[in-house]
Design a protein around this motif. Structure first.
Motif, PDB file in Angstrom:
ATOM      1  N   UNK A  94     -12.833  26.395 -25.881  1.00 12.69           N
ATOM      2  CA  UNK A  94     -12.973  27.253 -26.484  1.00 12.69           C
ATOM      3  C   UNK A  94     -12.588  28.046 -27.234  1.00 12.69           C
ATOM      4  N   UNK A  95     -11.298  29.211 -26.732  1.00 11.19           N
ATOM      5  CA  UNK A  95     -10.192  29.664 -27.454  1.00 11.19           C
ATOM      6  C   UNK A  95      -9.539  28.552 -28.094  1.00 11.19           C
ATOM      7  N   UNK A  96      -9.104  27.579 -27.548  1.00  9.14           N
ATOM      8  CA  UNK A  96      -7.460  27.242 -28.098  1.00  9.14           C
ATOM      9  C   UNK A  96      -8.414  25.885 -29.520  1.00  9.14           C
ATOM     10  N   UNK A  97      -9.536  25.841 -29.309  1.00  5.92           N
ATOM     11  CA  UNK A  97      -9.734  25.316 -30.726  1.00  5.92           C
ATOM     12  C   UNK A  97      -9.507  25.402 -31.165  1.00  5.92           C
ATOM     13  N   UNK A  98     -10.263  26.614 -31.746  1.00  6.32           N
ATOM     14  CA  UNK A  98     -10.413  27.653 -33.354  1.00  6.32           C
ATOM     15  C   UNK A  98      -8.807  27.836 -33.346  1.00  6.32           C
ATOM     16  N   UNK A  99      -8.266  28.162 -32.768  1.00  2.00           N
ATOM     17  CA  UNK A  99      -6.417  28.485 -32.917  1.00  2.00           C
ATOM     18  C   UNK A  99      -5.625  27.088 -32.961  1.00  2.00           C
ATOM     19  N   UNK A 100      -6.039  26.081 -32.674  1.00  2.34           N
ATOM     20  CA  UNK A 100      -5.041  24.715 -32.891  1.00  2.34           C
ATOM     21  C   UNK A 100      -5.798  23.852 -34.778  1.00  2.34           C
ATOM     22  N   UNK A 101      -6.975  24.505 -34.449  1.00  4.67           N
ATOM     23  CA  UNK A 101      -7.802  23.836 -35.860  1.00  4.67           C
ATOM     24  C   UNK A 101      -6.915  24.012 -37.551  1.00  4.67           C
ATOM     25  N   UNK A 102      -7.429  25.590 -36.949  1.00 11.02           N
ATOM     26  CA  UNK A 102      -6.315  26.481 -38.235  1.00 11.02           C
ATOM     27  C   UNK A 102      -7.096  25.946 -39.350  1.00 11.02           C
ATOM     28  N   UNK A 103      -8.668  25.901 -39.582  1.00 11.58           N
ATOM     29  CA  UNK A 103      -9.662  25.778 -40.715  1.00 11.58           C
ATOM     30  C   UNK A 103      -9.795  24.476 -41.305  1.00 11.58           C
ATOM     31  N   UNK A 104      -9.187  23.165 -40.257  1.00  9.90           N
ATOM     32  CA  UNK A 104      -9.007  21.977 -40.405  1.00  9.90           C
ATOM     33  C   UNK A 104     -10.460  21.118 -39.500  1.00  9.90           C
TER      34      UNK A 104
END
Length: 420
Positions: free
Chosen positions: A242-252
């Motif tokens: 949950x913490x890493x997904x938004x950072x990895x997606x970067x808006x994608x």
């Protein structure tokens, strides 16, 4: 002390009630014939007493009537004669249901029998003739009193019996004292043995209850370990994802959707395992959960989850470990699960070396990790995971060693393949 003695004598002679018949008497109960309805069962002991009472009644009646006829004597009053007959039968019939009442009845009615007996013989100077029905009746009553009352009541019964005997015929007091003591001692021994057996049965029951409580505690500890392993592992992975997904997606949006799908899959897996652990507790019919417990085959899923959470896991499994018992497989799975969860919490992003191999008659599980790539979580409340892993290994007769190594931490578990 005098008042206590008075109360004791009053209890024995007037007010007291004996202990109930022992439960063992239930074994002597027999089914009654239909024509005795509404009675459905007969107590074998009381039926035997009634039979003996009728026999003694007939014996006394026959003996007295024959002796009266031989001497051409008129029978005494009906009250006296019936009292004499009942003196040898009524106490026996009452002794099992009312022991003290039977003894009191014998004390009251037996002098009438002695009077009639002496009157028929012309009141001889040599004193009373003690017939065997008379002796048998009184000894049976004394035995029942001793077997169903305290020692103090038995002593009172012996003293009162000696007083009555002294009034009737003081010449036989020494012999009478010894004869009266025999059934009292026998009754006391039976009562003591019965009490010891009851106490032993009670202690056995308490032992069964204690063993049941211990089993409940052990089962609670097992369920707590299972819940800890399931919740700690999956919640750690879900939190990191949950913490890493938004950072990895970067808006994608596509990568965000994929990451949320992974979190959803992990959540469903956690729910399924929790349902498996708690299913038997929710089952009102007592049916057990039939879903198989995790084993070595599902370690691959743990490794995939750990890699998705950012760990670089190097997994090696020897082919000789495919056939292991369910207990060994489950314990190995939980140890790997807890070890990977600890790495995620204390060394996120670290490189992990996982090895499951067979060495002689043992299954060896090694989990070693290097330094983490990110900040570790707070260690508050930690430490239960290692305790649970060590308990699992010990329960199977194995060992577990855990401690720091160069730039990391290592867990080594050795589980006997032939563990019970």
């Amino acid at each position: 002390m005098i008042s206590a003695l008075v109360r004791l004598v009053k209890f024995a002679l007037f007010t007291g009630k004996a202990e109930p018949p022992p439960l063992a008497n239930r074994r002597t109960r027999v089914t009654a014939p239909r024509w005795l309805a509404p009675f459905t069962t007969l107590d074998g002991v009381r039926l035997a007493d009634l039979t003996l009472a009728l026999f003694l009644f007939g014996t006394a009646a026959t003996d007295l009537w024959v002796r009266l006829d031989e001497r051409n004597m008129e029978p005494p009053g009906a009250l006296v004669l019936n009292t004499a007959f009942l003196a040898l039968s009524l106490p026996v019939a009452l002794r099992d249901r009312w022991p003290l009442g039977a003894w009191r009845t014998a004390l009251v009615t037996m002098p009438a029998y002695v009077y009639v007996d002496r009157m028929i013989d012309g009141f001889p100077e040599q004193g009373v003739t003690y017939t065997w029905p008379l002796v048998l009746t009184y000894l049976l009553v004394l035995y029942t009193v001793a077997s169903r009352n305290s020692e103090a009541v038995s002593i009172v019964a012996w003293v009162v019996s000696m007083l009555f005997l002294g009034v009737v015929n003081a010449n036989v007091l020494p012999i009478g004292g010894a004869v009266f003591a025999v059934p009292l001692v026998l009754g006391y021994n039976v009562r003591a043995r019965r009490g010891a057996s009851a106490k032993l049965a009670e202690e056995s029951q308490l032992k069964v209850v204690a063993e049941g409580a211990q089993a409940v505690l052990e089962e609670r500890a097992r369920i707590a370990r299972e819940l800890h392993d399931v919740v700690a592992h999956h919640m750690s992975v879900i939190a990191i994802q949950a913490e890493a997904v938004p950072l990895k997606a970067a808006g994608d949006a596509r990568q965000l959707e994929e990451g949320l799908a992974v979190i959803r899959s992990l959540s469903l897996d956690a729910i399924a395992q929790l349902r498996q652990v708690l299913g038997v507790l929710r089952d009102a019919d007592g049916r057990k959960e039939t879903t198989p417990q995790p084993d070595l085959e599902r370690i691959d899923a743990l490794v995939a989850n750990a890699r998705a959470a950012g760990l670089a896991v190097l997994f090696r499994r020897s082919p000789q470990v495919e056939e292991v018992s369910q207990a060994v497989g489950l314990s190995a799975y939980r140890i790997v699960q807890e070890s990977l969860s600890n790495v995620m919490r204390h060394a996120p992003g670290a490189t992990v070396s996982l090895e499951v191999a067979r060495e002689r008659d043992e299954l060896v599980v090694r989990v070693a990790n290097g330094p983490g790539a990110g900040p570790a979580e707070s260690s508050a409340g930690a430490g239960h995971g290692l305790v649970g892993m060590r308990e699992r290994a010990v329960l199977l007769g194995g060992t577990l060693e855990a401690g720091p190594i160069a730039d990391g931490f290592e867990v080594v578990a050795r589980l006997p393949l032939e563990a019970a």
